[in-house]
Write a protein that holds these residues in place. Structure first.
Motif, PDB file in Angstrom:
ATOM      1  N   GLY A  37      19.316  20.758  46.134  1.00 39.91           N
ATOM      2  CA  GLY A  37      20.734  20.922  45.770  1.00 39.91           C
ATOM      3  C   GLY A  37      21.584  19.854  46.445  1.00 39.91           C
ATOM      4  N   MET A  38      21.334  19.617  47.734  1.00 36.99           N
ATOM      5  CA  MET A  38      22.147  18.634  48.477  1.00 36.99           C
ATOM      6  C   MET A  38      21.886  17.214  47.991  1.00 36.99           C
ATOM      7  SD  MET A  38      24.262  19.872  50.497  1.00 36.99           S
ATOM      8  CE  MET A  38      24.619  21.550  50.129  1.00 36.99           C
ATOM      9  N   THR A  39      20.632  16.903  47.603  1.00 39.93           N
ATOM     10  CA  THR A  39      20.378  15.542  47.095  1.00 39.93           C
ATOM     11  C   THR A  39      21.115  15.323  45.770  1.00 39.93           C
ATOM     12  OG1 THR A  39      18.288  16.329  46.207  1.00 39.93           O
ATOM     13  CG2 THR A  39      18.143  15.033  48.198  1.00 39.93           C
ATOM     14  N   SER A  40      21.229  16.392  44.953  1.00 34.16           N
ATOM     15  CA  SER A  40      21.998  16.251  43.703  1.00 34.16           C
ATOM     16  C   SER A  40      23.446  15.927  44.023  1.00 34.16           C
ATOM     17  CB  SER A  40      22.004  17.545  42.895  1.00 34.16           C
ATOM     18  OG  SER A  40      20.763  17.874  42.517  1.00 34.16           O
ATOM     19  N   LEU A  41      24.006  16.630  45.016  1.00 33.51           N
ATOM     20  CA  LEU A  41      25.404  16.364  45.383  1.00 33.51           C
ATOM     21  C   LEU A  41      25.552  14.952  45.940  1.00 33.51           C
ATOM     22  CD1 LEU A  41      26.488  19.736  47.062  1.00 33.51           C
ATOM     23  CD2 LEU A  41      27.039  18.892  44.787  1.00 33.51           C
ATOM     24  N   LEU A  42      24.575  14.557  46.748  1.00 30.33           N
ATOM     25  CA  LEU A  42      24.614  13.220  47.342  1.00 30.33           C
ATOM     26  C   LEU A  42      24.585  12.138  46.260  1.00 30.33           C
ATOM     27  CD1 LEU A  42      24.623  11.890  50.125  1.00 30.33           C
ATOM     28  CD2 LEU A  42      22.138  12.011  50.154  1.00 30.33           C
ATOM     29  N   LEU A  43      23.821  12.401  45.181  1.00 29.68           N
ATOM     30  CA  LEU A  43      23.732  11.422  44.087  1.00 29.68           C
ATOM     31  C   LEU A  43      25.055  11.276  43.339  1.00 29.68           C
ATOM     32  CD1 LEU A  43      20.172  12.203  42.690  1.00 29.68           C
ATOM     33  CD2 LEU A  43      20.933  10.032  43.668  1.00 29.68           C
ATOM     34  N   ASP A  44      25.946  12.265  43.497  1.00 28.62           N
ATOM     35  CA  ASP A  44      27.258  12.172  42.849  1.00 28.62           C
ATOM     36  C   ASP A  44      28.278  11.424  43.709  1.00 28.62           C
ATOM     37  OD1 ASP A  44      26.463  13.463  40.585  1.00 28.62           O
ATOM     38  OD2 ASP A  44      27.063  15.459  41.269  1.00 28.62           O
ATOM     39  N   THR A  45      27.862  10.954  44.883  1.00 33.92           N
ATOM     40  CA  THR A  45      28.795  10.219  45.755  1.00 33.92           C
ATOM     41  C   THR A  45      28.520   8.720  45.642  1.00 33.92           C
ATOM     42  OG1 THR A  45      27.278  10.326  47.621  1.00 33.92           O
ATOM     43  CG2 THR A  45      28.848  12.146  47.426  1.00 33.92           C
ATOM     44  N   PRO A  46      29.472   7.874  46.087  1.00 33.06           N
ATOM     45  CA  PRO A  46      29.226   6.419  46.002  1.00 33.06           C
ATOM     46  C   PRO A  46      28.062   6.007  46.910  1.00 33.06           C
ATOM     47  CG  PRO A  46      31.505   6.898  46.694  1.00 33.06           C
ATOM     48  CD  PRO A  46      30.775   8.191  46.692  1.00 33.06           C
ATOM     49  N   LEU A  47      27.045   5.367  46.348  1.00 33.82           N
ATOM     50  CA  LEU A  47      25.870   4.944  47.124  1.00 33.82           C
ATOM     51  C   LEU A  47      25.483   3.537  46.705  1.00 33.82           C
ATOM     52  CD1 LEU A  47      23.536   8.083  46.654  1.00 33.82           C
ATOM     53  CD2 LEU A  47      24.766   7.495  48.725  1.00 33.82           C
ATOM     54  N   SER A  48      24.874   2.809  47.608  1.00 32.19           N
ATOM     55  CA  SER A  48      24.340   1.497  47.219  1.00 32.19           C
ATOM     56  C   SER A  48      23.084   1.738  46.377  1.00 32.19           C
ATOM     57  CB  SER A  48      23.986   0.679  48.462  1.00 32.19           C
ATOM     58  OG  SER A  48      22.845   1.244  49.069  1.00 32.19           O
ATOM     59  N   ASP A  49      22.615   0.721  45.668  1.00 32.35           N
ATOM     60  CA  ASP A  49      21.423   0.885  44.820  1.00 32.35           C
ATOM     61  C   ASP A  49      20.228   1.335  45.648  1.00 32.35           C
ATOM     62  OD1 ASP A  49      22.840   0.239  42.671  1.00 32.35           O
ATOM     63  OD2 ASP A  49      22.084  -1.821  42.462  1.00 32.35           O
ATOM     64  N   GLU A  50      20.134   0.745  46.848  1.00 30.94           N
ATOM     65  CA  GLU A  50      18.989   1.070  47.699  1.00 30.94           C
ATOM     66  C   GLU A  50      19.056   2.536  48.134  1.00 30.94           C
ATOM     67  OE1 GLU A  50      16.611  -1.126  51.298  1.00 30.94           O
ATOM     68  OE2 GLU A  50      18.760  -0.842  51.512  1.00 30.94           O
TER      69      GLU A  50
END
Ligand code: ADP
Length: 255
Positions: A37-50
């Protein structure tokens, strides 16, 4: 008397093992759901490609782990005799269509044709556990698509036998895939067994799906089996008993 005692001890030990597994699997599931669940939320935040690629890997591993935990939980539940089948009214053709539609995209992506055929003699309005039936057919179809690179996968349902109250239906999933050698065929329905060690490396999986399917089918009063030729394809089949839904009688209105 000694033999009887030994048997009772062995049965008690199996029950303790199954209960332990069921409890542990359950406790493992909760944090895994948190991780996914938390990784899904994290994927919705601004992240670098890496960073995105790292988080996606965590998510994939989490999902694989959760599938394994769910499978182990299911196995131990069945072994502990704690799994009870539902008895619901359902439409067989709808269940078969649901299974097929789950795989439409995956089959298309691999360039495989999938077809479904419920023979005309098979009654539609049945009573049983459609979710468990779907689980078994999904396992057979998932494997058929996974182990087939070209050609087709067919799901068929035949009427095996019929009484006034119930039916036995035979389901067959046939593929044109890699096939399974005679030696390996015999052991596939045992837990954690795959055809050979290269399977895990190439295709992943846990080897629990067929063991669970066999146990579910036996709970449904049926049998499982397969026919296969290496390099030509495989047919996995199973039978299951269902009750017919009572036919609604038209109300008789006295004149
Ligand atoms: P998993 O797919 O997770 O390994 P299963 O119990 O569903 O677990 O399948 C066990 C093994 O049986 C597979 O790893 C594969 O070696 C073999 N197998 C199952 N279905 C097929 C198929 N349709 N064609 C070839 N091999 C198959």
């Amino acid at each position: 008397r000694q033999l009887d005692q030994a048997l009772q001890q062995a049965q008690a030990a199996t029950r303790v093992k199954s209960t332990f597994l069921a409890t542990v699997s359950h406790e493992l599931r909760t944090p895994m759901n948190g991780v996914i669940g938390m990784t899904s939320l994290l994927l919705d935040t601004p992240l670098s490609d890496e960073q995105r690629s790292f988080v996606q890997t965590i998510q994939q591993c989490g999902e694989t782990q959760l599938t394994l935990i769910n499978d182990v939980l299911e196995c131990s539940k069945i072994e502990a005799g704690k799994l009870e089948l539902e008895c619901l009214d359902f439409q067989l053709r709808t269940t078969v269509e649901d299974v097929l539609s789950q795989f439409a995209e995956r089959a298309q992506a691999k360039g495989l044709e999938i077809t479904g055929l419920v023979h005309a003699a098979v009654p539609n309005a049945l009573r049983g556990d459609p979710a468990r039936l779907r689980q078994v057919l999904t396992n057979f179809m998932g494997n058929a698509i996974k182990f087939t690179e070209r050609g087709e996968v067919t799901l068929q349902a035949f009427l095996e036998s019929e009484t006034p109250e119930g039916v036995v239906i035979r389901f067959e999933v046939t593929d044109t895939g890699i096939g399974i050698s005679d030696d390996n065929q015999a052991k596939l329905f045992q837990p954690f067994t795959q055809a050979d060690s290269s399977t895990t490396r190439k295709y992943g999986g846990t080897g629990l799906g067929l063991a669970i399917s066999k146990q579910l089918i036996e709970l449904m009063g049926g049998q499982v089996g397969l026919k296969s030729r290496v390099g030509h394809g495989t047919t996995f089949w199973c039978t299951a008993k269902f009750t017919k839904q009572p036919v609604c009688q038209p109300a008789i209105i006295p004149n």
